[in-house]
Design a protein around this motif. Structure first.
Motif, PDB file in Angstrom:
ATOM      1  N   MET A   1       0.804  -1.223   0.000  1.00  0.00           N
ATOM      2  CA  MET A   1       0.000   0.000   0.000  1.00  0.00           C
ATOM      3  C   MET A   1       0.841   1.278   0.000  1.00  0.00           C
ATOM      4  N   LYS A   2       2.073   1.202  -0.470  1.00  0.00           N
ATOM      5  CA  LYS A   2       2.922   2.392  -0.513  1.00  0.00           C
ATOM      6  C   LYS A   2       2.826   3.101  -1.863  1.00  0.00           C
ATOM      7  N   ILE A   3       2.223   2.421  -2.820  1.00  0.00           N
ATOM      8  CA  ILE A   3       1.992   3.007  -4.143  1.00  0.00           C
ATOM      9  C   ILE A   3       0.564   2.681  -4.557  1.00  0.00           C
ATOM     10  N   ASN A   4      -0.149   3.670  -5.086  1.00  0.00           N
ATOM     11  CA  ASN A   4      -1.477   3.429  -5.637  1.00  0.00           C
ATOM     12  C   ASN A   4      -1.364   3.080  -7.119  1.00  0.00           C
ATOM     13  N   ILE A   5      -2.123   2.081  -7.539  1.00  0.00           N
ATOM     14  CA  ILE A   5      -2.102   1.695  -8.951  1.00  0.00           C
ATOM     15  C   ILE A   5      -2.761   2.789  -9.782  1.00  0.00           C
ATOM     16  N   ASN A   6      -2.087   3.203 -10.857  1.00  0.00           N
ATOM     17  CA  ASN A   6      -2.655   4.186 -11.771  1.00  0.00           C
ATOM     18  C   ASN A   6      -2.326   3.797 -13.205  1.00  0.00           C
ATOM     19  N   VAL A   7      -2.752   4.637 -14.157  1.00  0.00           N
ATOM     20  CA  VAL A   7      -2.566   4.319 -15.579  1.00  0.00           C
ATOM     21  C   VAL A   7      -1.090   4.201 -15.935  1.00  0.00           C
ATOM     22  N   ASP A   8      -0.257   5.085 -15.403  1.00  0.00           N
ATOM     23  CA  ASP A   8       1.182   5.054 -15.721  1.00  0.00           C
ATOM     24  C   ASP A   8       1.809   3.732 -15.278  1.00  0.00           C
ATOM     25  N   ILE A   9       1.442   3.282 -14.078  1.00  0.00           N
ATOM     26  CA  ILE A   9       2.005   2.027 -13.568  1.00  0.00           C
ATOM     27  C   ILE A   9       1.545   0.847 -14.415  1.00  0.00           C
ATOM     28  N   ILE A  10       0.254   0.824 -14.764  1.00  0.00           N
ATOM     29  CA  ILE A  10      -0.270  -0.269 -15.595  1.00  0.00           C
ATOM     30  C   ILE A  10       0.429  -0.289 -16.950  1.00  0.00           C
ATOM     31  N   ASN A  11       0.569   0.883 -17.578  1.00  0.00           N
ATOM     32  CA  ASN A  11       1.228   0.948 -18.893  1.00  0.00           C
ATOM     33  C   ASN A  11       2.686   0.503 -18.810  1.00  0.00           C
TER      34      ASN A  11
ATOM     35  N   SER B   1      -6.557   0.258  -1.144  1.00  0.00           N
ATOM     36  CA  SER B   1      -5.968  -0.612  -2.175  1.00  0.00           C
ATOM     37  C   SER B   1      -6.835  -0.637  -3.430  1.00  0.00           C
ATOM     38  N   ILE B   2      -8.094  -0.182  -3.299  1.00  0.00           N
ATOM     39  CA  ILE B   2      -8.996  -0.125  -4.444  1.00  0.00           C
ATOM     40  C   ILE B   2      -8.791   1.216  -5.152  1.00  0.00           C
ATOM     41  N   SER B   3      -8.737   1.194  -6.465  1.00  0.00           N
ATOM     42  CA  SER B   3      -8.495   2.413  -7.240  1.00  0.00           C
ATOM     43  C   SER B   3      -9.749   3.286  -7.318  1.00  0.00           C
ATOM     44  N   GLU B   4      -9.560   4.529  -7.744  1.00  0.00           N
ATOM     45  CA  GLU B   4     -10.625   5.505  -8.008  1.00  0.00           C
ATOM     46  C   GLU B   4     -11.391   5.936  -6.758  1.00  0.00           C
ATOM     47  N   ILE B   5     -10.725   5.907  -5.590  1.00  0.00           N
ATOM     48  CA  ILE B   5     -11.330   6.413  -4.355  1.00  0.00           C
ATOM     49  C   ILE B   5     -10.745   7.796  -4.076  1.00  0.00           C
ATOM     50  N   LYS B   6     -11.622   8.778  -3.872  1.00  0.00           N
ATOM     51  CA  LYS B   6     -11.186  10.163  -3.700  1.00  0.00           C
ATOM     52  C   LYS B   6     -10.848  10.473  -2.239  1.00  0.00           C
ATOM     53  N   ARG B   7     -11.762  10.128  -1.305  1.00  0.00           N
ATOM     54  CA  ARG B   7     -11.525  10.431   0.103  1.00  0.00           C
ATOM     55  C   ARG B   7     -12.107   9.319   0.967  1.00  0.00           C
ATOM     56  N   ILE B   8     -11.489   9.134   2.125  1.00  0.00           N
ATOM     57  CA  ILE B   8     -11.936   8.112   3.076  1.00  0.00           C
ATOM     58  C   ILE B   8     -12.050   8.756   4.457  1.00  0.00           C
ATOM     59  N   PHE B   9     -13.215   8.600   5.110  1.00  0.00           N
ATOM     60  CA  PHE B   9     -13.419   9.086   6.475  1.00  0.00           C
ATOM     61  C   PHE B   9     -13.734   7.883   7.369  1.00  0.00           C
ATOM     62  N   ILE B  10     -13.051   7.787   8.497  1.00  0.00           N
ATOM     63  CA  ILE B  10     -13.241   6.653   9.415  1.00  0.00           C
ATOM     64  C   ILE B  10     -13.474   7.207  10.819  1.00  0.00           C
ATOM     65  N   LYS B  11     -14.509   6.735  11.487  1.00  0.00           N
ATOM     66  CA  LYS B  11     -14.760   7.148  12.866  1.00  0.00           C
ATOM     67  C   LYS B  11     -15.083   5.928  13.720  1.00  0.00           C
ATOM     68  N   LYS B  12     -14.424   5.850  14.870  1.00  0.00           N
ATOM     69  CA  LYS B  12     -14.724   4.766  15.813  1.00  0.00           C
ATOM     70  C   LYS B  12     -15.981   5.181  16.587  1.00  0.00           C
ATOM     71  N   VAL B  13     -17.044   4.416  16.442  1.00  0.00           N
ATOM     72  CA  VAL B  13     -18.310   4.758  17.102  1.00  0.00           C
ATOM     73  C   VAL B  13     -18.545   3.926  18.353  1.00  0.00           C
ATOM     74  N   ARG B  14     -17.714   2.886  18.544  1.00  0.00           N
ATOM     75  CA  ARG B  14     -17.764   2.144  19.812  1.00  0.00           C
ATOM     76  C   ARG B  14     -16.445   1.466  20.050  1.00  0.00           C
ATOM     77  N   LYS B  15     -15.884   1.665  21.276  1.00  0.00           N
ATOM     78  CA  LYS B  15     -14.644   0.995  21.639  1.00  0.00           C
ATOM     79  C   LYS B  15     -14.930  -0.427  22.084  1.00  0.00           C
ATOM     80  N   SER B  16     -13.905  -1.290  21.931  1.00  0.00           N
ATOM     81  CA  SER B  16     -14.035  -2.646  22.475  1.00  0.00           C
ATOM     82  C   SER B  16     -13.979  -2.563  23.992  1.00  0.00           C
ATOM     83  N   LYS B  17     -14.746  -3.439  24.694  1.00  0.00           N
ATOM     84  CA  LYS B  17     -14.778  -3.408  26.158  1.00  0.00           C
ATOM     85  C   LYS B  17     -14.341  -4.742  26.734  1.00  0.00           C
TER      86      LYS B  17
END
Length: 687
Positions: free
Chosen positions: A81-91, A250-266
């Motif tokens: 996950m250190k490089i995102n797959i794009n058109v240049d890499i595929i070509n 790891s999936i291509s064509e994703i613009k933004r990702i928001f993650i929120k923990k709504v419950r902690k493990s107990k």
């Protein structure tokens, strides 16, 4: 390139395995480019690149080793996950694969090659070094960074990042050991097949936890126009923010990702109930196939032995029938007759098993075309969905090897002539993305291959103009022909309606090759086209050319065999119907068949066999060759029989034992020891 004294067996195995790996990498790269691949696809490519590197190093092929090693390094960064797959890499990857294919081709032929791979390796290394990104910097944070998980990804802009009442209910019974996260994913606005992307995201997350709910709920069934952006997921997992992010990103064509923990493990609680699992990873496990490598010459030798067995089996059955008629009460004869059905059954099973060993799935041919269509579509600035169906359909190895050229010509023509540009399709109110479908299926003892596009179709008027321009027919003749008959002119050598010649097609070379090659395989090709709707090529081929079902006929003292796969219909014509059904048009003798006149060929006259008596009745065998129909006239039918083809290629021709023999493709030995001459329909029609 250095040459080595390498054991022939290991060298052959290296070439075979490497070819399979290169082809599989190419297929997986196309999956990744189309958004259909996943982490396992990347892992597969990595493993194959690693195998190629190790094998080529062992064999001493330095260029192949260095190039595959560079590709492996790039894959390692992608996998981590250190490089995102794009058109240049595929070509760039495709450039590497092309170089590996070229080296492999030269090694297979035992040829030296001159190839500088340093520039490409530098390009790959540059991508590896310069495209690395820090995961932390890509995640949308609310000011504090990854270390402060509590403040991470709170309500941002107008996004609903809290659990709904429905989601809260679903989470009530989730094991308290798990954290529960609400994830909001925004895809690129121009993402195609958003539901497929959502499926890949959910499928990935199932590897690290339980997906409790999604919004939209039935995302798999929603078309792009109606798909909500953002896509929301609630997941229960023990993993961290960073691991969840890596998994999704790891999936291509994703613009933004928001993650929120709504419950902690107990603490440890009860087993989860009422948890909706969208899909299971088990559904995506690849099947393990157990195979062994066998020299194809051994298979061919075994097939020859089975052929000899079939001949003697038929002979034994005939002897059994004669003994039964003469010595009905003899106990030994009764015993012989009782075991003959078992011998017949064993022979049939043995034949089918050996024949299946000669069979290969069509994917070895079909898998060559996605890359070709991709390149042609890019070159002609067209958007094309290339769909393959039924590539697991099996056909004889000898036929597969002859299919590449015909299919290549048809598909290239579909891309270049059949499919319109994006601008043209917009003007016609068509979807900008065109479609080409390559499919295969079994029909009785035949394989049917279809190539269908939803392009502009074939213009009958353009064909008529070209026919007259090339003096192939007069205008009056064309008026008497149906559209189906006019379309058949596209198979004439040098025939092309293209308004301009491109480096893809348009020179009139191609469809005549299709006609010739399919005819050699005892196949039939048909064309169906509708203006502005598209064109479909239908190729019908026999399953095998080694052991076939044939119709036996007799002319004078000679027995002939006509392959059943080429026969369309058999008609008995009585004495009073002969003059009515068979007549002359100018110098041509024709037969009236289903409201059309088809050319008549008399087997007796063609092979110069003297007829013993005046005919009181005739049999007309309507056969198909490529796109045409002909009527063979014969005097006597002996019935259908399975026959083993024995080639006479080594004995026919100038200065050879049997000289030039026209109209015969081989012979078969029948059960009573007599010979049946196998009719070469293609050469008779050409002659």
């Amino acid at each position: 390139m250095d040459k080595f004294n390498i054991d022939e067996v290991y060298y052959s195995m290296f070439l075979e395995e490497t070819q399979e790996q290169i082809e599989k990498i190419e297929q997986d790269l196309l999956l990744l480019e189309n958004g259909q691949g996943d982490k396992e696809t990347i892992n597969d490519i990595f493993r194959m690149a690693h195998s190629i590197k190790g094998a080529s190093a062992t064999m001493g092929f330095e260029d192949m080793e260095r190039l595959s090693h560079s590709l492996e390094n790039l894959l390692s960064k992608i996998r981590d996950m250190k490089i995102n797959i794009n058109v240049d890499i595929i070509n760039t990857f495709f450039k590497g694969i092309d170089k590996l294919k070229y080296i492999h081709s030269c090694l297979s032929k035992g040829e030296d090659y001159v190839l500088d791979i340093n520039e490409l390796i530098e390009e790959i290394n540059s991508l590896t070094e310069n495209s690395t990104k820090t995961i932390k910097n890509e995640i949308e944070l609310n000011g504090n960074g990854m270390e402060d998980e509590e403040n991470n990804c709170k309500d941002i802009e107008n996004l609903d990042i809290e659990l709904s009442d429905y989601e809260n209910e679903l989470c009530e019974d989730i094991d308290l050991r798990f954290n529960i996260y609400k994830i909001v994913i925004i895809m690129n606005e121009d993402t195609v097949m958003k539901s497929v992307k959502a499926f890949l995201i959910v499928n990935n997350l199932l590897g690290i936890g339980d997906v409790i709910s999604t919004d939209p709920l039935n995302f798999e069934k929603i078309c792009d126009e109606d798909f909500k952006n953002p896509f929301k997921i609630v997941i229960a997992t023990e993993k961290s923010y960073e691991e969840i992010y890596k998994n999704i990103n790891s999936i291509s064509e994703i613009k933004r990702i928001f993650i929120k923990k709504v419950r902690k493990s107990k603490k440890q609680g009860s087993t989860p109930k009422n948890v909706k699992i969208i899909s299971s990873k088990d559904n995506f496990k690849r099947k393990d196939i157990s195979t062994i490598r066998i020299d194809v010459n051994k298979i061919d030798k075994l097939l020859n032995l089975v052929g000899e067995f079939i001949i003697h089996k038929e002979n034994l059955i005939q002897i059994g029938d004669e003994l039964k008629r003469k010595y009905k009460t003899d106990p030994l004869v009764k015993k012989l007759v009782s075991i003959l059905p078992n011998i017949n059954y064993i022979g049939t099973e043995l034949q089918e098993t050996v024949m299946s060993a000669r069979m290969l799935p069509l994917d070895s041919v079909f898998n060559r075309f996605p890359r070709m269509v991709r390149n042609l579509a890019q070159k002609s600035n067209k958007d094309i969905d290339f769909i393959i169906e039924g590539k697991e359909t099996e056909i004889d190895r000898g036929i597969i090897e002859e299919l590449v050229d015909p299919l290549t010509h048809i598909i290239r023509n579909a891309v270049d002539h059949g499919i319109e540009t994006k601008e043209e399709r917009r003007r016609k109110n068509k979807e900008e993305r065109a479609r080409i479908i390559l499919s295969a299926r079994h029909e009785e003892n035949n394989v049917v291959i279809e190539i269908e596009d939803n392009g502009k179709g074939i213009s009958i008027e353009d064909i008529k103009k070209k026919i007259i321009e090339k003096n192939l027919a007069e205008e009056e003749e064309l008026q008497a022909l149906s559209e189906k008959e006019i379309i058949q002119y596209i198979f004439e050598p040098g025939f092309s309606t293209a308004k301009e010649i491109t480096d893809i097609s348009g020179r009139g070379v191609g469809l005549d090759v299709v006609k010739e090659n399919i005819g050699k395989l005892s196949g039939i090709v048909e064309v169906k086209s509708q203006k502005e709707k598209g064109t479909k090529f239908i190729i019908k081929l026999p399953l095998t050319l080694a052991i076939i079902q044939a119709l036996l006929i007799k002319e004078g003292n000679y027995i002939f065999a006509i392959p059943i796969s080429s026969i369309i219909e058999t008609i008995r014509v009585k004495e009073n119907e002969i003059k009515e059904k068979i007549h002359r048009i100018g110098d041509l003798e024709v037969f009236d068949w289903r409201n059309q006149a088809i050319t008549v060929i008399s087997i007796a006259k063609y092979f110069e066999i003297e007829e013993e008596m005046e005919n009181k009745k005739l049999f007309v065998i309507v056969v198909g060759h490529s796109e045409k129909r002909f009527a063979f006239i014969v005097n006597r039918l002996l019935g259908e029989q399975e026959i083993v083809i024995k080639s006479m290629g080594a004995f026919i021709g100038k200065d050879k034992l049997l000289g030039n023999i026209k109209g015969i493709s081989g012979v078969s030995i029948l059960g009573d020891g007599t010979f049946a001459h196998i009719v070469d329909i293609a050469s008779i029609i050409r002659g």
